[in-house]
Write a protein that holds these residues in place. Structure first.
Motif, PDB file in Angstrom:
ATOM      1  N   ALA A 175       0.830  -1.202   0.000  1.00  0.00           N
ATOM      2  CA  ALA A 175       0.000   0.000   0.000  1.00  0.00           C
ATOM      3  C   ALA A 175       0.868   1.258   0.000  1.00  0.00           C
ATOM      4  O   ALA A 175       0.557   2.238  -0.689  1.00  0.00           O
ATOM      5  N   LEU A 176       1.972   1.235   0.738  1.00  0.00           N
ATOM      6  CA  LEU A 176       2.895   2.378   0.724  1.00  0.00           C
ATOM      7  C   LEU A 176       3.460   2.607  -0.674  1.00  0.00           C
ATOM      8  O   LEU A 176       3.472   3.727  -1.179  1.00  0.00           O
ATOM      9  N   LEU A 177       3.928   1.525  -1.286  1.00  0.00           N
ATOM     10  CA  LEU A 177       4.526   1.635  -2.620  1.00  0.00           C
ATOM     11  C   LEU A 177       3.525   2.091  -3.679  1.00  0.00           C
ATOM     12  O   LEU A 177       3.866   2.803  -4.606  1.00  0.00           O
ATOM     13  N   ALA A 178       2.277   1.688  -3.494  1.00  0.00           N
ATOM     14  CA  ALA A 178       1.243   2.052  -4.470  1.00  0.00           C
ATOM     15  C   ALA A 178       0.675   3.456  -4.221  1.00  0.00           C
ATOM     16  O   ALA A 178      -0.140   3.934  -4.998  1.00  0.00           O
ATOM     17  N   GLY A 179       1.123   4.095  -3.137  1.00  0.00           N
ATOM     18  CA  GLY A 179       0.604   5.420  -2.815  1.00  0.00           C
ATOM     19  C   GLY A 179      -0.793   5.377  -2.224  1.00  0.00           C
ATOM     20  O   GLY A 179      -1.511   6.362  -2.229  1.00  0.00           O
ATOM     21  N   GLY A 180      -1.158   4.227  -1.688  1.00  0.00           N
ATOM     22  CA  GLY A 180      -2.495   4.056  -1.142  1.00  0.00           C
ATOM     23  C   GLY A 180      -2.674   4.561   0.268  1.00  0.00           C
ATOM     24  O   GLY A 180      -3.770   4.510   0.812  1.00  0.00           O
ATOM     25  N   LEU A 181      -1.619   5.039   0.901  1.00  0.00           N
ATOM     26  CA  LEU A 181      -1.720   5.590   2.257  1.00  0.00           C
ATOM     27  C   LEU A 181      -1.412   7.070   2.207  1.00  0.00           C
ATOM     28  O   LEU A 181      -0.405   7.484   1.643  1.00  0.00           O
TER      29      LEU A 181
END
Length: 76
Positions: free
Chosen positions: A67-73
């Protein structure tokens, strides 16, 4: 699935703590260590070692990192 009692009962004495290779050498780091004998990781604040580390399963940590890598946070 790991239950919380089992996860927090595992000792961390002698744990092999790791900092990111991208961490600045300013003492304000998050460190990770495998939890012995469990598919889990412990996470601590290197500048305040009096606070007990949090622990989570490897599976949950992988989802968090994705989620961090995908920019989801997003910080609020």
């Amino acid at each position: 699935m790991i239950n919380a009692t089992e996860l927090y009962a595992a000792p961390l004495a002698g744990a092999n703590w790791h900092k990111s290779k991208y961490t600045a050498n300013n003492g304000q780091c998050v460190e990770l260590a495998p939890v012995p004998a469990l598919p889990a990781v412990a996470i601590r604040d290197s500048k305040n070692l009096q606070i007990p580390p949090i622990r989570t399963s490897n599976h949950s940590m992988q989802h968090f990192a994705a989620a961090l890598l995908a920019g989801g946070l997003v910080a609020v």
